[in-house]
Design a protein around this motif. Structure first.
Motif, mmCIF file in Angstrom:
data_model
loop_
_atom_site.group_PDB
_atom_site.id
_atom_site.type_symbol
_atom_site.label_atom_id
_atom_site.label_comp_id
_atom_site.label_asym_id
_atom_site.label_seq_id
_atom_site.Cartn_x
_atom_site.Cartn_y
_atom_site.Cartn_z
ATOM 1 N N GLU A 1 1.038 -1.243 0.034
ATOM 2 C CA GLU A 1 -0.152 0.018 -0.144
ATOM 3 C C GLU A 1 0.989 1.338 0.002
ATOM 4 O OE1 GLU A 1 -3.341 0.386 2.640
ATOM 5 O OE2 GLU A 1 -3.486 -1.816 2.985
ATOM 6 N N PHE A 2 0.566 2.187 -0.886
ATOM 7 C CA PHE A 2 1.293 3.483 -0.861
ATOM 8 C C PHE A 2 0.226 4.351 -1.148
ATOM 9 C CE2 PHE A 2 5.673 2.378 -1.562
ATOM 10 C CZ PHE A 2 5.672 1.144 -2.155
ATOM 11 N N ILE A 3 -0.035 5.105 0.128
ATOM 12 C CA ILE A 3 -1.201 6.216 0.129
ATOM 13 C C ILE A 3 -0.616 7.460 0.403
ATOM 14 C CG2 ILE A 3 -3.136 6.973 1.197
ATOM 15 C CD1 ILE A 3 -3.568 4.027 1.935
ATOM 16 N N PHE A 4 -0.549 8.533 -0.782
ATOM 17 C CA PHE A 4 -0.093 9.799 -0.514
ATOM 18 C C PHE A 4 -1.304 10.693 -0.188
ATOM 19 C CE2 PHE A 4 2.978 8.142 -3.335
ATOM 20 C CZ PHE A 4 4.168 8.617 -2.662
ATOM 21 N N THR A 5 -1.140 11.527 1.103
ATOM 22 C CA THR A 5 -2.344 12.467 1.506
ATOM 23 C C THR A 5 -1.722 13.794 1.930
ATOM 24 O OG1 THR A 5 -3.313 10.389 2.630
ATOM 25 C CG2 THR A 5 -4.257 12.644 3.171
ATOM 26 N N GLU B 1 16.605 11.250 -3.854
ATOM 27 C CA GLU B 1 16.776 11.254 -5.532
ATOM 28 C C GLU B 1 15.754 12.428 -6.027
ATOM 29 O OE1 GLU B 1 16.813 7.275 -6.847
ATOM 30 O OE2 GLU B 1 19.102 7.136 -6.279
ATOM 31 N N ASN B 2 14.682 12.455 -5.378
ATOM 32 C CA ASN B 2 13.318 13.303 -5.823
ATOM 33 C C ASN B 2 13.295 14.553 -5.114
ATOM 34 O OD1 ASN B 2 11.401 11.924 -8.182
ATOM 35 N ND2 ASN B 2 12.100 10.080 -6.724
ATOM 36 N N GLN B 3 14.444 14.890 -4.274
ATOM 37 C CA GLN B 3 14.668 16.140 -3.455
ATOM 38 C C GLN B 3 13.447 16.212 -2.553
ATOM 39 O OE1 GLN B 3 15.937 18.932 -6.800
ATOM 40 N NE2 GLN B 3 17.510 19.092 -5.283
ATOM 41 N N ILE B 4 13.066 15.079 -1.823
ATOM 42 C CA ILE B 4 11.821 15.060 -1.091
ATOM 43 C C ILE B 4 12.443 15.162 0.507
ATOM 44 C CG2 ILE B 4 9.878 13.659 -0.014
ATOM 45 C CD1 ILE B 4 9.366 14.815 -2.808
ATOM 46 N N ASN B 5 12.050 15.996 1.322
ATOM 47 C CA ASN B 5 12.311 16.366 2.721
ATOM 48 C C ASN B 5 11.689 15.360 3.579
ATOM 49 O OD1 ASN B 5 14.118 17.212 4.736
ATOM 50 N ND2 ASN B 5 12.366 18.831 5.167
ATOM 51 N N SER C 1 -0.057 15.805 -7.146
ATOM 52 C CA SER C 1 0.815 16.308 -8.213
ATOM 53 C C SER C 1 1.548 14.919 -8.942
ATOM 54 C CB SER C 1 1.948 17.136 -7.942
ATOM 55 O OG SER C 1 2.973 16.251 -7.245
ATOM 56 N N PRO C 2 1.912 15.257 -10.307
ATOM 57 C CA PRO C 2 2.614 13.806 -10.753
ATOM 58 C C PRO C 2 3.869 13.454 -10.133
ATOM 59 C CG PRO C 2 2.186 15.710 -12.438
ATOM 60 C CD PRO C 2 1.893 16.344 -11.154
ATOM 61 N N LEU C 3 4.459 14.252 -9.308
ATOM 62 C CA LEU C 3 5.731 13.595 -8.371
ATOM 63 C C LEU C 3 5.278 12.575 -7.541
ATOM 64 C CD1 LEU C 3 8.615 14.181 -7.324
ATOM 65 C CD2 LEU C 3 7.558 15.910 -5.647
ATOM 66 N N ALA C 4 3.942 12.504 -6.960
ATOM 67 C CA ALA C 4 3.648 11.316 -6.115
ATOM 68 C C ALA C 4 3.359 10.036 -6.900
ATOM 69 C CB ALA C 4 2.180 11.703 -5.466
ATOM 70 N N GLU C 5 3.055 10.394 -8.119
ATOM 71 C CA GLU C 5 3.012 9.007 -8.900
ATOM 72 C C GLU C 5 4.226 8.570 -9.505
ATOM 73 O OE1 GLU C 5 1.371 5.693 -10.132
ATOM 74 O OE2 GLU C 5 0.155 7.123 -9.255
ATOM 75 N N ARG C 6 5.161 9.458 -9.743
ATOM 76 C CA ARG C 6 6.369 9.205 -10.271
ATOM 77 C C ARG C 6 7.406 8.336 -8.968
ATOM 78 N NH1 ARG C 6 8.571 14.124 -11.523
ATOM 79 N NH2 ARG C 6 10.202 14.207 -9.946
ATOM 80 N N ILE C 7 7.272 8.814 -7.706
ATOM 81 C CA ILE C 7 7.927 8.225 -6.891
ATOM 82 C C ILE C 7 7.125 6.883 -6.398
ATOM 83 C CG2 ILE C 7 8.072 8.087 -4.351
ATOM 84 C CD1 ILE C 7 8.166 11.140 -4.366
#
Length: 201
Positions: free
Chosen positions: A114-118, A148-152, A184-190
């Motif tokens: 499960e990968f849930i972004f909220t 690598e995606n510059q996520i803090n 955003s598309p960033l979540a799906e890319r990750i």
């Protein structure tokens, strides 16, 4: 600056560290050292605190070592963490000295991950809830993709269900601009990058 403490808890090691290193990838560097020493993170908590106008990372982890390697692993961990946060140290140089074998990533995601972004509007952060099969190297792998995606990683809670062996981890994140990104598309890319090894099975 590094404050590092550890103690043995039965067959595990409980460590805590406080550092003024709060840049992107700090947790990945810690997870890399832990993985390289053949330790597994069973649970943990990551926090970012502000004290007297200065920002600090305050983390605690419960680690599992191979049988018979507990004492040596704890000592090596302290030495490596000290090197990692030395102002003169370069992570790439430390990394080159470690013999890191990539984990069998596909084994983490075979059983209904499960990968849930909220997006959390009140905090201006994105929560990534990850539930999947636990295993040594999981957090090393996931944190590398976030870096690598510059996520803090602002904070996180790491848990492993002792009965099912499932990891249930919550990461509270911001993008490079310091904002949310669940829609955003960033979540799906990750998500796609994390699950990429499954495409080869």
């Amino acid at each position: 600056m590094l404050e590092f403490e550890y103690k043995r808890e039965k067959q595990n090691i409980l460590i805590s560290l406080k550092t003024d290193a709060t840049q992107f990838g700090t947790f990945h560097r810690i997870a890399t050292i832990i993985y390289a020493l053949k330790l597994d993170i069973l649970s943990g908590e990551l926090k970012t605190l502000i004290e007297n106008g200065h920002e600090y990372t305050v983390d605690s982890f419960l680690l599992q070592a191979d049988e018979g390697a507990l004492g040596q692993a704890a000592f090596q961990l302290g030495v490596m963490m000290d090197s990692l946060f030395s102002k003169n140290a370069k992570f790439e140089e430390i990394l080159s000295k470690l013999q890191i074998q990539e984990p069998a990533v596909s084994t983490f995601f075979r059983e209904s991950p499960e990968f849930i972004f909220t997006d959390l509007l009140d905090k201006n952060q994105t929560c990534l809830y990850l539930e999947t099969s636990a295993g040594r190297g999981l957090l090393y792998y996931v944190s590398r993709i976030l870096m690598e995606n510059q996520i803090n990683i602002v904070s996180a809670t790491i848990e492993t269900d002792p009965k099912t062996g499932r990891a249930r981890d919550s990461f509270f994140l911001t993008n490079v601009q310091g904002g949310m990104f669940a829609s955003s598309p960033l979540a799906e890319r990750i998500r796609a990058q994390i699950l990429a090894p499954m495409q080869t099975i």
